[in-house]
Scaffold this motif. Structure first.
Motif, PDB file in Angstrom:
ATOM      1  N   LEU A 165      98.072 -24.025   7.074  1.00 10.89           N
ATOM      2  CA  LEU A 165      98.189 -23.693   5.742  1.00 10.89           C
ATOM      3  C   LEU A 165      97.323 -24.465   4.881  1.00 10.89           C
ATOM      4  CD1 LEU A 165      98.919 -21.954   3.261  1.00 10.89           C
ATOM      5  CD2 LEU A 165     100.970 -23.193   3.203  1.00 10.89           C
ATOM      6  N   MET A 166      97.776 -25.869   4.866  1.00 10.88           N
ATOM      7  CA  MET A 166      97.106 -26.740   3.921  1.00 10.88           C
ATOM      8  C   MET A 166      95.780 -26.724   4.404  1.00 10.88           C
ATOM      9  SD  MET A 166      99.366 -27.412   1.703  1.00 10.88           S
ATOM     10  CE  MET A 166      98.340 -28.649   0.917  1.00 10.88           C
ATOM     11  N   ALA A 167      95.478 -26.990   5.629  1.00  8.63           N
ATOM     12  CA  ALA A 167      94.027 -26.790   6.179  1.00  8.63           C
ATOM     13  C   ALA A 167      93.231 -25.769   5.410  1.00  8.63           C
ATOM     14  CB  ALA A 167      93.761 -27.066   7.656  1.00  8.63           C
ATOM     15  N   ALA A 168      93.585 -24.696   5.324  1.00  7.70           N
ATOM     16  CA  ALA A 168      92.925 -23.405   4.581  1.00  7.70           C
ATOM     17  C   ALA A 168      92.816 -23.774   3.252  1.00  7.70           C
ATOM     18  CB  ALA A 168      93.735 -22.260   4.935  1.00  7.70           C
ATOM     19  N   MET A 169      93.851 -24.277   2.573  1.00  7.72           N
ATOM     20  CA  MET A 169      93.933 -24.389   1.078  1.00  7.72           C
ATOM     21  C   MET A 169      92.950 -25.385   0.632  1.00  7.72           C
ATOM     22  SD  MET A 169      96.067 -22.330  -0.085  1.00  7.72           S
ATOM     23  CE  MET A 169      95.708 -21.212   1.137  1.00  7.72           C
ATOM     24  N   ARG A 170      92.603 -26.667   1.420  1.00  5.68           N
ATOM     25  CA  ARG A 170      91.655 -27.690   1.284  1.00  5.68           C
ATOM     26  C   ARG A 170      90.304 -26.763   1.386  1.00  5.68           C
ATOM     27  NH1 ARG A 170      94.463 -30.687   5.446  1.00  5.68           N
ATOM     28  NH2 ARG A 170      96.052 -31.625   4.435  1.00  5.68           N
ATOM     29  N   MET A 171      90.162 -25.726   1.851  1.00  9.03           N
ATOM     30  CA  MET A 171      88.710 -25.143   2.048  1.00  9.03           C
ATOM     31  C   MET A 171      88.532 -24.380   0.831  1.00  9.03           C
ATOM     32  SD  MET A 171      87.614 -25.861   5.079  1.00  9.03           S
ATOM     33  CE  MET A 171      86.199 -24.384   5.341  1.00  9.03           C
ATOM     34  N   LEU A 172      89.346 -24.180  -0.194  1.00  2.92           N
ATOM     35  CA  LEU A 172      89.112 -23.406  -1.473  1.00  2.92           C
ATOM     36  C   LEU A 172      88.275 -24.034  -2.296  1.00  2.92           C
ATOM     37  CD1 LEU A 172      92.729 -22.035  -2.215  1.00  2.92           C
ATOM     38  CD2 LEU A 172      90.851 -20.614  -1.273  1.00  2.92           C
ATOM     39  N   GLU A 173      87.040 -23.500  -2.702  1.00  2.00           N
ATOM     40  CA  GLU A 173      86.156 -24.071  -3.334  1.00  2.00           C
ATOM     41  C   GLU A 173      86.619 -24.065  -4.911  1.00  2.00           C
ATOM     42  OE1 GLU A 173      82.691 -21.671  -2.328  1.00  2.00           O
ATOM     43  OE2 GLU A 173      82.595 -22.712  -0.134  1.00  2.00           O
ATOM     44  N   TRP A 174      87.285 -24.815  -5.309  1.00  3.65           N
ATOM     45  CA  TRP A 174      87.789 -24.914  -6.685  1.00  3.65           C
ATOM     46  C   TRP A 174      88.083 -26.407  -6.979  1.00  3.65           C
ATOM     47  CZ3 TRP A 174      87.227 -20.851  -9.774  1.00  3.65           C
ATOM     48  CH2 TRP A 174      87.939 -20.862 -11.212  1.00  3.65           C
ATOM     49  N   PRO A 175      87.793 -26.983  -8.046  1.00  2.00           N
ATOM     50  CA  PRO A 175      88.102 -28.297  -8.366  1.00  2.00           C
ATOM     51  C   PRO A 175      89.424 -28.728  -8.191  1.00  2.00           C
ATOM     52  CG  PRO A 175      86.691 -27.516 -10.153  1.00  2.00           C
ATOM     53  CD  PRO A 175      87.200 -26.222  -9.192  1.00  2.00           C
ATOM     54  N   LYS A 176      89.862 -29.559  -7.541  1.00  2.00           N
ATOM     55  CA  LYS A 176      91.149 -29.864  -7.128  1.00  2.00           C
ATOM     56  C   LYS A 176      92.269 -30.413  -8.177  1.00  2.00           C
ATOM     57  CE  LYS A 176      89.861 -29.103  -3.008  1.00  2.00           C
ATOM     58  NZ  LYS A 176      90.253 -27.734  -2.447  1.00  2.00           N
ATOM     59  N   ASP A 177      91.522 -30.830  -9.212  1.00  2.00           N
ATOM     60  CA  ASP A 177      92.213 -31.090 -10.434  1.00  2.00           C
ATOM     61  C   ASP A 177      92.519 -29.866 -11.252  1.00  2.00           C
ATOM     62  OD1 ASP A 177      89.605 -30.972 -11.237  1.00  2.00           O
ATOM     63  OD2 ASP A 177      89.823 -32.412 -12.708  1.00  2.00           O
ATOM     64  N   ARG A 178      91.962 -28.927 -10.846  1.00  2.42           N
ATOM     65  CA  ARG A 178      92.057 -27.617 -11.625  1.00  2.42           C
ATOM     66  C   ARG A 178      93.026 -26.352 -10.791  1.00  2.42           C
ATOM     67  NH1 ARG A 178      91.874 -29.020 -16.368  1.00  2.42           N
ATOM     68  NH2 ARG A 178      91.547 -26.882 -17.324  1.00  2.42           N
ATOM     69  N   LEU A 179      93.373 -27.162  -9.480  1.00  2.00           N
ATOM     70  CA  LEU A 179      94.307 -26.257  -8.920  1.00  2.00           C
ATOM     71  C   LEU A 179      95.647 -26.495  -8.662  1.00  2.00           C
ATOM     72  CD1 LEU A 179      93.335 -24.091  -6.570  1.00  2.00           C
ATOM     73  CD2 LEU A 179      93.336 -25.716  -4.744  1.00  2.00           C
ATOM     74  N   ASP A 180      96.579 -25.647  -8.995  1.00  2.00           N
ATOM     75  CA  ASP A 180      98.009 -25.833  -9.172  1.00  2.00           C
ATOM     76  C   ASP A 180      98.540 -25.117  -7.998  1.00  2.00           C
ATOM     77  OD1 ASP A 180     100.393 -26.157 -10.130  1.00  2.00           O
ATOM     78  OD2 ASP A 180     100.386 -24.378 -11.443  1.00  2.00           O
ATOM     79  N   LEU A 181      98.563 -25.799  -6.873  1.00  2.00           N
ATOM     80  CA  LEU A 181      99.139 -25.225  -5.666  1.00  2.00           C
ATOM     81  C   LEU A 181     100.647 -25.551  -5.349  1.00  2.00           C
ATOM     82  CD1 LEU A 181      98.735 -23.994  -2.703  1.00  2.00           C
ATOM     83  CD2 LEU A 181      98.024 -26.284  -1.907  1.00  2.00           C
ATOM     84  N   LYS A 182     101.380 -24.438  -5.199  1.00  3.03           N
ATOM     85  CA  LYS A 182     102.700 -24.719  -5.263  1.00  3.03           C
ATOM     86  C   LYS A 182     103.422 -23.925  -3.698  1.00  3.03           C
ATOM     87  CE  LYS A 182     103.425 -24.453  -9.994  1.00  3.03           C
ATOM     88  NZ  LYS A 182     103.488 -26.066 -10.275  1.00  3.03           N
TER      89      LYS A 182
END
Length: 519
Positions: free
Chosen positions: A165-182
């Motif tokens: 799951l986390m590998a898939a979330m890292r693939m998301l093309e969005w700035p990591k400092d603007r991604l609020d992953l819970k």
């Protein structure tokens, strides 16, 4: 987190300080804001302790306290119970007085539902086919400072999937400092909590306290209290969204129109579609539903039931409608209808999230039963006050609700009955059923039986065309066997509706080797 306050100033614990934050909070509180810096884990724990009791109450009771008529915590209203009991009593009385006439009326009623359900699906599929090459679906260049995007992932007994799951979330093309992953976990699910905690540098772990029904919507509602984003998306543990999905969604949210888009439904399909017969038919089912039906309902302006994942929302709108119904086991479909009743616009998104189809019959049957039980509950909830539904959905919208939501359940239940009658007649040539299908009813029943089933088979044959999965097309010829399984799930759903309406059949994930990697 406010830690000290005087008449002229307020001191707040923060993870990061900035001039912009100071100005914003000074304006918000109407007094000078001072900061003390706390480590992020310590700050999160303190906020959780402060907010959790209120968030839990809102998660379980928010909707039913604010709009009790739209909560599934009560399966049926007293009026509905009296109505259905009266109809049942009238039917039993009619059977006693004139069994032949009563059965003919029952067959006519079910045939009307069959025809309406088939025609609506055909119209929706035709309208959805026109959305294949939508220029607006392309990911647009992102300009300026992007908003914070919250990603909620509910987890329950899924420790083994967390790394992929986390590998898939890292693939998301969005700035990591603007991604609020819970990552949302249940308090007593210690194994999943431990697996999620290994990624606390990338995601916030939200622990849901016990209480209320143990359902996905309750967990999502609780986590919503801690969401920082302007926009929010739901993913399941096994989901593999296309990397540019957030970009596409953000671009569509910026579109101008009479009403801004409040919610987007991305398309879903399976990365393990070729594992066996069941997964192939599941993939065809999803292709027809998400590639044709839902875009078609959008174009026709009909009620659009959301799928259970890859729903993108404006957070302000989601909070305004009290989010998900904790008591509904198809909270997604219910929320889609409720958003429309509040006047919000829902659209589909030409981006796919790949997920894991159930590979064995038991999990598939329980999952489909939960969906159909939820459809039945959702239909009853939104038809509690027919006059109000007519005002908010419109006449065509109510027909869509009746034939698409209600019709999906009814056809699943009565399909085997009609098929058995037809098989007996075809095999024996008996005239014992002639009284059921005389006159006008005969034409309607034959049309629903022959044209309806053949028409649905044609829809299944064209379902894989958009994705170029033509190797699946021959398997569509076996769809009637799949429909029999749906009918079995329908009867299980009816039992569950009566005996355990809030029970959540959890679908296990991670069985497929494909779940370890991207599609």
């Amino acid at each position: 987190l406010p830690v000290e306050e005087t008449p002229h100033a307020i001191t707040l614990a923060v993870a990061e300080r900035s001039a912009h934050l100071a100005a914003s909070l000074t304006l918000l509180f109407g007094k000078e804001a001072h900061f003390v810096r706390w480590p992020l884990p310590e700050l999160r724990a303190a906020i959780y302790a402060r907010v959790a009791p209120f968030a839990m109450h809102e998660a379980v009771h928010g909707l039913r306290e604010s709009e009790p008529a739209r909560s599934a915590s009560m399966r049926a209203t007293p009026f509905q119970i009296v109505l259905f009991a009266s109809l049942g009593g009238l039917f039993v009385a009619a059977l006693a007085l004139n069994a032949s006439a009563a059965l003919v009326l029952a067959v006519a009623f079910m045939s009307v539902f069959y025809v309406g359900h088939f025609l609506l699906r055909t119209l929706a599929a035709g309208a959805g086919a026109a959305t294949f090459h939508n220029p607006a679906a392309q990911a647009q260049p992102q300009r300026g400072l992007l908003p914070v995007y919250t990603v909620l992932v509910p987890l329950y007994r899924e420790a083994q999937i967390v790394p992929s799951l986390m590998a898939a979330m890292r693939m998301l093309e969005w700035p990591k400092d603007r991604l609020d992953l819970k990552l949302i976990v249940e308090e007593d699910d210690l194994e999943t909590r431990e697996a999620a905690s290994r990624f606390e540098d990338e995601a916030e772990v939200i622990v849901v306290p016990p209480g209320g029904p143990r359902t996905k919507p309750k967990a999502l509602n609780f986590a919503l209290a801690f969401a920082r984003g302007d926009f929010l998306v739901i993913y399941d543990a096994e989901d593999r969204p296309e990397p540019d999905q957030l970009k596409k969604a953000h671009a569509r949210f910026q579109e101008k129109g009479e009403r801004p888009i409040a919610c987007l439904q991305a398309r879903l399909n399976c990365y393990n579609r070729n594992r066996n017969w069941l997964t192939r038919l599941f993939a065809l089912d999803y292709a027809l539903w998400f590639d044709f039906m839902l875009p078609g309902l959008e174009r026709m302006g009909l009620p659009l039931p959301l799928g259970g994942t890859s729903n993108h929302f404006r957070v302000s709108v989601l909070r305004h409608v009290h989010a998900w119904d904790a008591w509904n086991v198809t909270e997604d479909a219910d929320l889609g209808l409720r958003l429309m009743r509040h006047g919000h616009r829902i659209a589909t998104l030409d981006s796919t999230t790949f997920e894991e189809a159930a590979e064995t019959l038991g999990p598939w049957l329980r999952q489909r039963a939960r969906w159909l039980k939820g459809y039945l509950i959702t239909f009853l909830v939104h038809m509690r006050v027919p006059g109000r539904a007519l005002m908010e959905f419109g006449a065509f919208g109510v027909l869509g609700l009746v034939f698409f939501i209600g019709g999906s359940v009814l056809t699943a239940l009565v399909n085997p009955v009609f098929w058995i009658l037809w098989i007996i007649w075809a095999a024996t040539g008996t005239n014992d059923f002639h009284f059921l299908f005389g006159g006008t009813v005969e034409g309607l029943a034959l049309f629903s039986m022959i044209a309806g089933n053949l028409g649905c088979l044609v829809l299944w044959l064209i379902a894989p065309m958009r994705r170029g999965w033509m190797e699946l097309a021959p398997w569509a010829l076996t769809a009637p066997l799949y429909w029999l399984l749906i009918s079995a799930a329908g009867w299980l759903a009816l039992y569950d509706f009566i005996a355990r309406p809030f029970h959540w059949h959890k679908t296990p994930h991670g069985a497929s080797a494909a779940s370890a990697g991207a599609p």
